[in-house]
Design an enzyme around this catalytic site. Structure first.
Site, short mmCIF file in Angstrom:
data_model
loop_
_atom_site.label_atom_id
_atom_site.label_comp_id
_atom_site.label_asym_id
_atom_site.label_seq_id
_atom_site.Cartn_x
_atom_site.Cartn_y
_atom_site.Cartn_z
N ASN A 25 0.80 -1.23 0.00
CA ASN A 25 0.00 0.00 0.00
C ASN A 25 0.84 1.28 0.00
OD1 ASN A 25 0.91 -0.07 2.59
ND2 ASN A 25 -1.07 -0.54 3.52
N HIS A 27 4.03 4.20 4.52
CA HIS A 27 3.83 4.04 5.96
C HIS A 27 3.79 5.43 6.57
CE1 HIS A 27 4.42 2.81 10.14
NE2 HIS A 27 5.27 3.82 10.21
N GLU A 41 9.80 5.23 15.91
CA GLU A 41 10.12 4.87 14.53
C GLU A 41 11.19 5.78 13.94
OE1 GLU A 41 6.29 4.97 12.65
OE2 GLU A 41 5.61 3.15 13.68
P1 DAT Z 1 -1.00 0.88 8.45
O1 DAT Z 1 0.18 0.76 7.51
O2 DAT Z 1 -2.21 1.45 7.76
O3 DAT Z 1 -0.67 1.60 9.75
P2 DAT Z 1 -0.91 -1.60 9.98
O4 DAT Z 1 0.09 -0.92 10.86
O5 DAT Z 1 -2.11 -2.19 10.63
O6 DAT Z 1 -1.43 -0.61 8.83
O7 DAT Z 1 -0.20 -2.78 9.17
C1 DAT Z 1 1.11 -2.62 8.65
C2 DAT Z 1 1.10 -3.11 7.21
O8 DAT Z 1 0.82 -4.51 7.15
C3 DAT Z 1 0.03 -2.47 6.34
O9 DAT Z 1 0.44 -1.25 5.80
C4 DAT Z 1 -0.23 -3.51 5.30
C5 DAT Z 1 -0.02 -4.80 6.04
N1 DAT Z 1 -1.29 -5.34 6.56
C6 DAT Z 1 -1.98 -4.91 7.64
N2 DAT Z 1 -3.09 -5.62 7.86
C7 DAT Z 1 -3.10 -6.58 6.88
C8 DAT Z 1 -3.98 -7.65 6.55
N3 DAT Z 1 -5.07 -7.91 7.28
N4 DAT Z 1 -3.69 -8.41 5.46
C9 DAT Z 1 -2.60 -8.16 4.72
N5 DAT Z 1 -1.70 -7.18 4.99
C10 DAT Z 1 -1.95 -6.39 6.05
MG MG Z 2 0.66 1.00 11.25
#
Ligand code: DAT
Ligand code: MG
Length: 137
Positions: free
Chosen positions: A118, A121, A132
């Protein structure tokens, strides 16, 4: 409240797809300021620290592998309420449902992989930002 800082990463998919400039342009047009920026090929150790909160989740190993697949651009970004503001620019985690107008909504999609790619970050709180930033800079 003092001006905030946040960590932004243009992840390996964003760098590989040549979208670093587009993402930086959106950040700059919003009005936030770059304090520091570097191209990084992070070690597993650095990524394990960065993503410690996700250890044990099904997407954790694929996430680390993806983040080691190529360089990321690490950015120290500043501005009032920049943590919240960048998360808003980025859009929600799942690029398929992220709102059009956001980085993830406009430029991202599902590629059928075990981890969502995506593009960016952004730190999610002042505590995360401090932690971080010390990992990447
Ligand atoms: P964000 O990057 O929106 O803060 P996060 O910290 O919950 O999201 O997760 C870190 C990364 O891991 C995220 O950018 C994409 C991946 N990710 C998160 N949840 C996921 C899921 N359910 N399935 C696949 N990839 C996931
Ligand atoms: Mg996150």
């Amino acid at each position: 409240m003092p001006t905030e800082e946040t960590l932004v990463l243009v992840k390996p998919d964003g760098v590989a797809r040549g979208l670093t400039g587009e993402i930086l342009a959106r950040i700059e047009r919003k009005g936030y300021s770059l304090v520091d920026l570097r191209l990084v090929e992070p070690s597993r150790e650095r990524l394990a620290k960065h993503y410690a909160e996700h250890e044990g989740k099904p997407f954790y190993e694929p996430l680390l592998e993806f983040m080691m697949s190529g360089p990321s651009v690490a950015i120290r970004l500043t501005g009032d309420r920049v943590i919240e503001g960048f998360r808003s620019l980025a859009g929600t985690t799942d690029p398929t449902s992220a709102a059009p107008g956001t980085i993830r909504g406009d430029l991202g999609r599902d590629w059928g992989l075990k981890v969502q790619q995506n593009l960016v970050h952004g730190s999610d709180s002042q505590e995360s930002a401090a932690r971080e930033l010390s990992i990447w800079f």
